[in-house]
Scaffold this active site. Structure first.
Site, PDB file in Angstrom:
ATOM      1  N   ASP A 181       0.844  -1.190   0.000  1.00 62.99           N
ATOM      2  CA  ASP A 181       0.000   0.000   0.000  1.00 62.99           C
ATOM      3  C   ASP A 181       0.884   1.246   0.000  1.00 62.99           C
ATOM      4  O   ASP A 181       2.110   1.148  -0.083  1.00 62.99           O
ATOM      5  CB  ASP A 181      -0.968  -0.019   1.189  1.00 62.99           C
ATOM      6  N   LYS A 182       0.269   2.411   0.120  1.00 63.14           N
ATOM      7  CA  LYS A 182       1.020   3.656  -0.083  1.00 63.14           C
ATOM      8  C   LYS A 182       1.348   4.374   1.218  1.00 63.14           C
ATOM      9  O   LYS A 182       1.431   5.594   1.265  1.00 63.14           O
ATOM     10  CB  LYS A 182       0.232   4.593  -1.003  1.00 63.14           C
TER      11      LYS A 182
END
Length: 237
Positions: free
Chosen positions: A201-202
């Site tokens: 994810d970011k």
């Protein structure tokens, strides 16, 4: 590797008792007592912040690369590093009852748990090893040749096959722990070997949480001069 994890937790803690600050063994801190941690110090207990605010480096326990802001009622973990302000922490766990200690116990249990491959090899060796011994005895009984019998025993012995999987798995778990990666057992190691795609994810998982200079640009001044001025300003910082 596990010993290095244990060393992340300080041996002593500064506790508020009877209106004064006393330095005691971290393992002797009782649940509910308030521990004071100065800037730059390691947090010796699990607990919740009751006074102060700071940025805490939780990478040793949670793997988060960037420091996490902590204020009133926030949870903190033993073995993490208080970076900025002084914190007062109400203890919820100390000694063997901290999150870090529980992680270490999980890793120890993981090393003892058998993977599917180890179980298969154990079952195979249970029957194969006696069969090789019986075959070697049978060969000697028929030929009366001790060298032939011992050669058959040595070549047929499944030692390397039986020893290989557990040694490699324990080595892998230990090596991973040394790099800050905690494996829950050989089964998960084997499963990881089949992975061909990983999605992230970011939230900055792949960063080190440390800023670096990627480029220099001067406004009316040469870039080299900007760098020289910055170095001069930070020389005694």
């Amino acid at each position: 590797a596990l010993q290095e994890l244990l060393e992340m937790t300080p041996d002593t803690a500064t506790v508020r008792r009877d209106g004064t600050l006393q330095e005691v063994s971290a393992r002797d801190v009782e649940e509910g007592e308030v521990v004071v941690v100065k800037p730059g110090g390691k947090i010796p207990v699990d607990g919740t912040v009751v006074d102060g605010e700071s940025a805490v480096n939780q990478a040793p326990v949670t793997g988060e690369s960037a420091p996490v802001h902590k204020a009133d009622s926030d949870e903190v973990y033993a073995g993490t590093v208080n970076q900025e302000g002084a914190l007062e922490i109400r203890t919820t766990g100390a000694g063997s009852d901290t999150t870090l200690e529980r992680i270490i116990r999980r890793v120890e249990e993981a090393q003892e748990a058998q993977s599917p491959t180890e179980s298969l090899i154990d079952r195979f060796a249970k029957y194969y090893t006696p069969a090789v011994i019986a075959l070697a005895i049978g060969a000697y009984a028929v030929t009366q040749n001790a060298i032939l019998s011992l050669t058959l025993l040595v070549i047929g012995c499944p030692g390397a096959l039986v020893i290989g999987p557990p040694v490699s798995i324990v080595s892998a778990i230990g090596n991973a722990a040394r790099s800050g990666v905690l494996m829950k057992g050989g089964e998960h190691l084997e499963r990881a070997g089949k992975i061909d795609l990983v999605a992230f994810d970011k939230t900055g998982t792949l960063t080190k949480g440390e800023t670096t200079v990627s480029g220099i640009e001067g406004f009316g001044v040469a870039a080299a001069d900007v760098l020289s001025l910055a170095a001069t300003a930070e020389k005694k910082s």
